[in-house]
Design an enzyme around this catalytic site. Structure first.
Site, PDB file in Angstrom:
ATOM      1  N   ASP A  92       0.857  -1.188   0.000  1.00  0.00           N
ATOM      2  CA  ASP A  92       0.000   0.000   0.000  1.00  0.00           C
ATOM      3  C   ASP A  92       0.893   1.238   0.000  1.00  0.00           C
ATOM      4  O   ASP A  92       1.945   1.258   0.636  1.00  0.00           O
ATOM      5  CB  ASP A  92      -0.969  -0.003   1.183  1.00  0.00           C
ATOM      6  CG  ASP A  92      -0.302  -0.054   2.535  1.00  0.00           C
ATOM      7  OD1 ASP A  92      -0.121   1.011   3.147  1.00  0.00           O
ATOM      8  OD2 ASP A  92       0.042  -1.160   2.981  1.00  0.00           O
ATOM      9  N   GLU A 183      -7.807   4.910  12.222  1.00  0.00           N
ATOM     10  CA  GLU A 183      -6.716   4.615  13.152  1.00  0.00           C
ATOM     11  C   GLU A 183      -6.752   5.447  14.426  1.00  0.00           C
ATOM     12  O   GLU A 183      -6.162   5.072  15.432  1.00  0.00           O
ATOM     13  CB  GLU A 183      -5.365   4.873  12.457  1.00  0.00           C
ATOM     14  CG  GLU A 183      -5.187   4.115  11.146  1.00  0.00           C
ATOM     15  CD  GLU A 183      -3.911   4.523  10.420  1.00  0.00           C
ATOM     16  OE1 GLU A 183      -2.911   4.827  11.098  1.00  0.00           O
ATOM     17  OE2 GLU A 183      -3.930   4.560   9.175  1.00  0.00           O
TER      18      GLU A 183
END
Length: 287
Positions: A92, A183
């Protein structure tokens, strides 16, 4: 004259201390040293392939503090990859990787082919990743299965964030479902409000693309806040623990390192494992 009284001092009988055997002290020290030696040898044996790989091919590196951490990470990465050879491997990226030379992005450690890539598209309600367009096209030209993700900001309007992602990302046949990256915990709102916002983003994006999004988060965040209430979604989990070498059965993707080296990309890269082979990965792409 009176006689002076003379007091007799009573002698105290002190109990003799037990003599500490020299040999018992040495035995304890020897046992401790032996234990740590066995532990080190055991760890070395377990990671023997990774260590052999590293010192065979990368022994010419100068070990600064950063390089030392990278060396340890490389050993673990090789161990993880060796245990998951039958699974699909991908990475990613975002603007933090700079300009990627996509034609060189092919394998990890010159052995493991890279099949897919997650590309950051948007951040919050108002920011597009500066390298998104370039990465999105480059991955397609490099014949990689690609997916786009949104970095969610808990303290910003969830529907505005969804609208930005929808405006930015155009999925085609063969692309992976959209991904929500969460997150952080909110600063000025409750956890219930956070979860409501996440659900609104997920529903808006699913309605637009006609496919259920995937959620990315850390393992602790997943266990503490999302596992129960979002159990009808598939998860991409980040866990870099040195001692974890295999993914849980209920994870769709596992981001197992943030310190991999990939041809065509400068600096460290995140690498992920899909819980299946490349044919199974194609099965979950957009039709």
């Amino acid at each position: 004259m009176r006689k002076k009284l003379v007091r007799r001092q009573t002698t105290r009988i002190r109990k003799s201390k037990k003599k500490i055997s020299i040999f018992s002290g040495k035995l304890v020290r020897f046992s401790v040293i032996a234990f740590f030696m066995v532990l080190v040898l055991g760890v070395g044996y377990h990671y023997r392939n990774g260590l052999a790989y590293y010192f065979s091919f990368k022994s010419n590196k100068i070990l600064s503090k950063e390089a030392e951490g990278k060396r340890i990470s490389d050993v673990r990465n090789f161990q993880v990859l060796e245990k998951n050879e039958e699974k699909s491997i991908g990475l990613d990226v975002s603007e933090y990787q700079g300009k990627i030379s996509w034609s060189y992005v092919d394998t990890l450690e010159k052995k493991y082919p890279l099949h897919f890539v997650f590309i950051r598209a948007t951040v919050g309600k108002d920011r597009k990743d500066r390298q998104y367009n370039r990465n999105w096209l480059g991955a397609k030209e490099n014949k990689m299965i690609r997916g786009a993700y949104h970095y969610y900001r808990p303290n910003e309007n969830s529907l505005e964030q969804a609208a930005l992602f929808i405006k930015t990302v155009r999925l085609q046949k063969g692309d992976l479902p959209p991904i929500l990256d969460i997150e952080k915990l909110p600063k000025n709102q409750s956890l219930d409000s956070l979860k409501t916002g996440l659900k609104r983003w997920l529903k808006a994006v699913e309605l637009h693309y006609g496919v259920k999004p995937i959620i990315y988060t850390g393992e602790k965040y997943y266990d503490d806040f999302l596992k129960d209430e979002f159990s009808n979604y598939l998860f991409w989990i980040a866990n870099y623990n040195f001692y974890r070498e295999e993914m849980d059965d209920d994870w769709l993707f596992w981001q197992f390192t943030e310190k991999a080296s990939i041809p065509g990309i400068k600096g460290n890269v995140d690498v992920n494992i899909y819980n299946g082979d490349v044919e199974q990965l194609r099965y979950i792409t957009v039709e």
